[in-house]
Design a protein around this motif. Structure first.
Motif, short mmCIF file in Angstrom:
data_model
loop_
_atom_site.label_atom_id
_atom_site.label_comp_id
_atom_site.label_asym_id
_atom_site.label_seq_id
_atom_site.Cartn_x
_atom_site.Cartn_y
_atom_site.Cartn_z
N SER A 1 0.83 -1.20 0.00
CA SER A 1 0.00 0.00 0.00
C SER A 1 0.86 1.25 0.00
O SER A 1 0.62 2.20 -0.73
CB SER A 1 -0.90 -0.02 1.23
N ARG B 1 -6.91 -2.65 -1.39
CA ARG B 1 -7.91 -3.68 -1.66
C ARG B 1 -8.99 -3.70 -0.60
O ARG B 1 -8.81 -3.19 0.51
CB ARG B 1 -7.26 -5.07 -1.77
N PHE C 1 -12.14 -6.58 0.97
CA PHE C 1 -12.34 -8.03 1.11
C PHE C 1 -13.79 -8.41 0.87
O PHE C 1 -14.70 -7.58 0.95
CB PHE C 1 -11.93 -8.49 2.50
N ARG D 1 -14.02 -5.71 6.32
CA ARG D 1 -13.01 -5.62 7.37
C ARG D 1 -12.76 -4.17 7.75
O ARG D 1 -11.67 -3.66 7.63
CB ARG D 1 -11.72 -6.29 6.91
N LEU E 1 -9.12 8.15 8.51
CA LEU E 1 -7.86 8.81 8.90
C LEU E 1 -6.73 7.79 9.01
O LEU E 1 -5.58 8.08 8.67
CB LEU E 1 -8.04 9.56 10.22
N VAL E 2 -7.05 6.59 9.50
CA VAL E 2 -6.02 5.55 9.60
C VAL E 2 -5.39 5.31 8.23
O VAL E 2 -4.18 5.12 8.10
CB VAL E 2 -6.61 4.23 10.13
N ALA E 3 -6.24 5.36 7.19
CA ALA E 3 -5.74 5.08 5.85
C ALA E 3 -4.77 6.15 5.37
O ALA E 3 -4.04 5.95 4.42
CB ALA E 3 -6.92 4.97 4.88
N ARG F 1 -12.39 4.17 2.33
CA ARG F 1 -11.17 4.03 3.13
C ARG F 1 -10.00 3.61 2.24
O ARG F 1 -8.90 4.16 2.34
CB ARG F 1 -11.38 3.00 4.23
N ALA F 2 -10.25 2.67 1.34
CA ALA F 2 -9.18 2.24 0.44
C ALA F 2 -8.73 3.42 -0.42
O ALA F 2 -7.53 3.60 -0.66
CB ALA F 2 -9.66 1.09 -0.44
N THR G 1 -6.00 5.94 0.79
CA THR G 1 -4.57 5.65 0.72
C THR G 1 -3.97 6.15 -0.59
O THR G 1 -2.82 5.88 -0.87
CB THR G 1 -4.30 4.14 0.83
#
Lengths: 309, 313
Positions: free
Chosen positions: B115, B122, B124, B128, B140-142, B207-208, B211
């Motif tokens: 990533s 990706r 799933f 997830r 934000l984590v991404a 979220r993906a 990134t």
């Protein structure tokens, strides 16, 4: 009533120390789902490093309070740095190579690290207990009793311990809930594979978790040393078991739970010794743990595990 | 130099090239000598009956499995002449950066590097999300890596330097922009686990996208969605291709979704590629019809419906 107040103050002090150690257990458990059995010994190492620094700096109670506090902050930082390096090393040697191997393997290596640390300190520092004359002295009398009976006192050291713990725990909660680092830790805790797919370096996050836990254990180590004035190579065991108990009582994996659990264990022990008998204080603490776990298996603040069908 | 302008995009300008990919699990060959391209800026669908090896391909591309054999090349920018790829393969390194862009050999990379460096994201089949974190925090984590660089690896973050503050605001803005795009702004502070299923799917894609991927791999994004949610998903994927220029590779069973949005379809059966082309080419390919009709009873109706729609059109 005065006696109760006095025991409350003593209990909060002891509980603060347990709470600081318990955070390390609970954070590591949260992120890798395993107990770091070497954590108690990191606490012990931290307290030995603090003692060496204090002796090296020649700190005594005769120095002024302001100077003393400044010097102790320096001692604290050095102890935290060294303990962090130890925490990092434990993760690197005992956990990371075994990630992905069968589940119990890291537990064995962690116990191994615990034995190594104890014996290392025993060999290099000697097996005898190390006394340290009180450095932070003085205190305040909250309630003046009659002829010295029923007085309630709080020593400067107790204030230092409670205030420091309070500040650290507040800072720590903010770190976990508000910052980028805390977010990535929580993400790894919930689904480390997915976190990695979003670009989070899971290995580094786990290392940082060990480092942060170790740094807090070092703070507890210094407090313990200054409060009790006696340390030996074996203090990590009982303190570790108590802190672990605190983490489980509060709900392992939960940060506020660890703090609450620490305070409760400290209070239970102190009140038991104060009102019943000193000999059975550990029995009391562990019995409460058993009772709580029977009725609340996930601890006081732990999230119950719900399995979706 | 021959004129290649009439070739399809996935041959002229591929973002991802899978070559001779083979994945064995003991005696089982899940994917056998599979080669295909994903065109830059296109939506590519990977379809096939259950157990055809589609998810295995995804797992190889995103570093979950190390392929038994084969090469997976990811290209950024204009990089990727055959010579450069051959040199990189021989050199034993994971990636090469040149003035034109960068090349990555995904089969040599693992976890967060896929990533972080290769910019492949990706989702799933089973959702997830970080259920215990809020919807906003998930986004934000991404953006973790960009913030980490901006914070000078935490130091700037501790002192709250202006550069970090700007990066943090930008991250927040981006997250909010995506929440608005997937219609979840009003639920920004709710735990992600509390969202309805369709919203969780869209949040996962958002979220993906946070990134900043060059390639977005979606594993059955329409699974379990009702027709209205499927339509929303189509809109979202079109938006991503149009506005972000991200190339999309998706696995999907919902033929309505596949036929409507895909520029390019690759069909797998028993780990082997049986067809490769545009939606029109693939659905008229006898081997595809045979694979669906001959293997899976449940797919019969779907294929018939598709064929019927074709006849009527």
């Amino acid at each position: 009533m005065e006696y109760f107040l006095q025991q409350l103050i003593n209990g909060l002090t002891l509980g603060s120390i347990y709470g600081l150690i318990a955070i390390g257990y609970t954070m590591v458990y949260g992120i890798i789902g395993m107990i770091n059995f070497a954590h108690g010994d990191i606490f012990m190492v931290g307290s030995f490093i603090a003692m060496m620094m204090i002796v090296a700096l020649g700190l005594t109670a005769s120095a002024g309070l302001a100077f003393l506090l400044l010097a102790l902050v320096l001692v604290l930082i050095v102890a935290m740095v060294f303990a962090s390096v130890w925490g990092w090393t434990v993760e690197r040697l005992a956990y990371r190579p075994l990630r992905g191997s069968f589940r119990l393997a890291p537990l064995i290596t962690a116990i191994g690290m615990s034995i190594v640390l104890q014996n290392f300190v025993q060999v290099t520092q000697g097996a005898r207990v190390k006394p340290l004359p009180p450095i932070v002295t003085g205190g305040f009398t909250l309630v003046t009793g009659v002829n010295g009976h029923n007085a309630v006192q709080i020593s400067t050291m107790q204030i230092v311990i409670i205030v420091t713990t309070f500040l650290l725990m507040t800072g720590f909660s903010l770190l976990i809930s508000k910052t980028r680092l805390g977010r990535s830790q929580r993400a790894c805790e919930q689904d480390s594979k997915m976190a990695a797919l979003l670009g989070v370096n899971v290995d580094r996050t786990i290392s940082l978790t060990f480092v942060m836990g170790a740094a807090l254990a070092a703070v507890a180590g210094l407090m313990f040393l200054l409060y009790y004035g006696v340390i030996d190579f074996y203090i990590g065991f009982l303190a570790g078991v108590k802190a672990f108990t605190a983490a489980v009582l509060g709900g392992i994996g939960s940060l506020p739970g660890a703090m609450l659990g620490g305070l409760l264990i400290g209070l239970i022990e102190t009140f038991w010794s104060g009102y019943f008998s000193v000999e059975y204080k550990d029995v009391a603490a562990f019995s409460i743990l058993v009772i709580v776990l029977i009725f609340m298996p996930s601890g006081l603040l732990g999230r119950p595990e719900v399995e979706k069908v | 130099m021959s004129d290649t302008s009439h070739y399809p995009v996935w041959e002229r300008d591929p973002v991802l090239t899978v070559e001779h990919l083979t994945m064995r699990f003991g005696g089982l060959v899940a994917v056998n000598d599979l080669s295909f391209n994903v065109g830059r800026g296109e939506i590519t669908a990977l379809i096939g009956p259950n157990g055809a090896g589609k998810t295995t391909v995804f797992n190889c591309v995103t570093g979950f499995y190390k392929p038994t054999e084969g090469r997976i090349v990811m290209r950024h920018g204009k990089a990727g002449k055959a010579d450069d790829i051959a040199a990189l393969t021989r050199g034993g390194r994971q990636s090469a950066t040149s003035a034109d862009g960068a090349l990555f050999l995904l089969e040599r990379m693992t976890d967060f590097r896929i990533s972080h460096h290769a910019k492949v994201a990706r989702t799933f089949q089973n959702i997830r999300l970080f259920g215990g974190m809020t919807t906003l925090e998930n986004l934000l984590v991404a953006q973790h890596n960009r913030l980490m660089v901006a914070s000078g690896f935490t130091i700037g973050g501790i002192f709250n330097l202006p550069g970090y503050r700007r990066a943090r605001e930008a991250a927040m803005e981006k997250a909010i922009g995506w929440l608005r795009q997937v219609n979840l702004l009003h639920r920004a502070d709710d735990p992600a686990a509390d969202l309805p299923y369709g919203d969780q799917r869209r949040l996962e894609i958002a979220r993906a996208m946070c990134t900043d991927p060059h390639l977005l791999c979606l594993d059955e994004p329409a699974a379990g969605l009702n027709p209205r949610e499927s339509a929303e998903l189509n809109d979202l994927l079109h938006y991503i291709r149009r506005e972000c220029g991200t190339s999309i590779l998706l696995i999907e069973h919902d033929m309505g979704v596949v036929m409507e949005i895909s520029d390019h379809i690759v069909v797998l059966d028993y780990g082997v590629k049986i067809s490769d082309g545009t939606a029109f080419e693939v659905r008229n390919d006898p081997s595809v019809i045979a694979a669906y009709l001959g293997v899976e009873d449940t797919e019969v109706e779907q294929v018939e419906a598709v064929l019927e729609a074709e006849v009527q059109a």
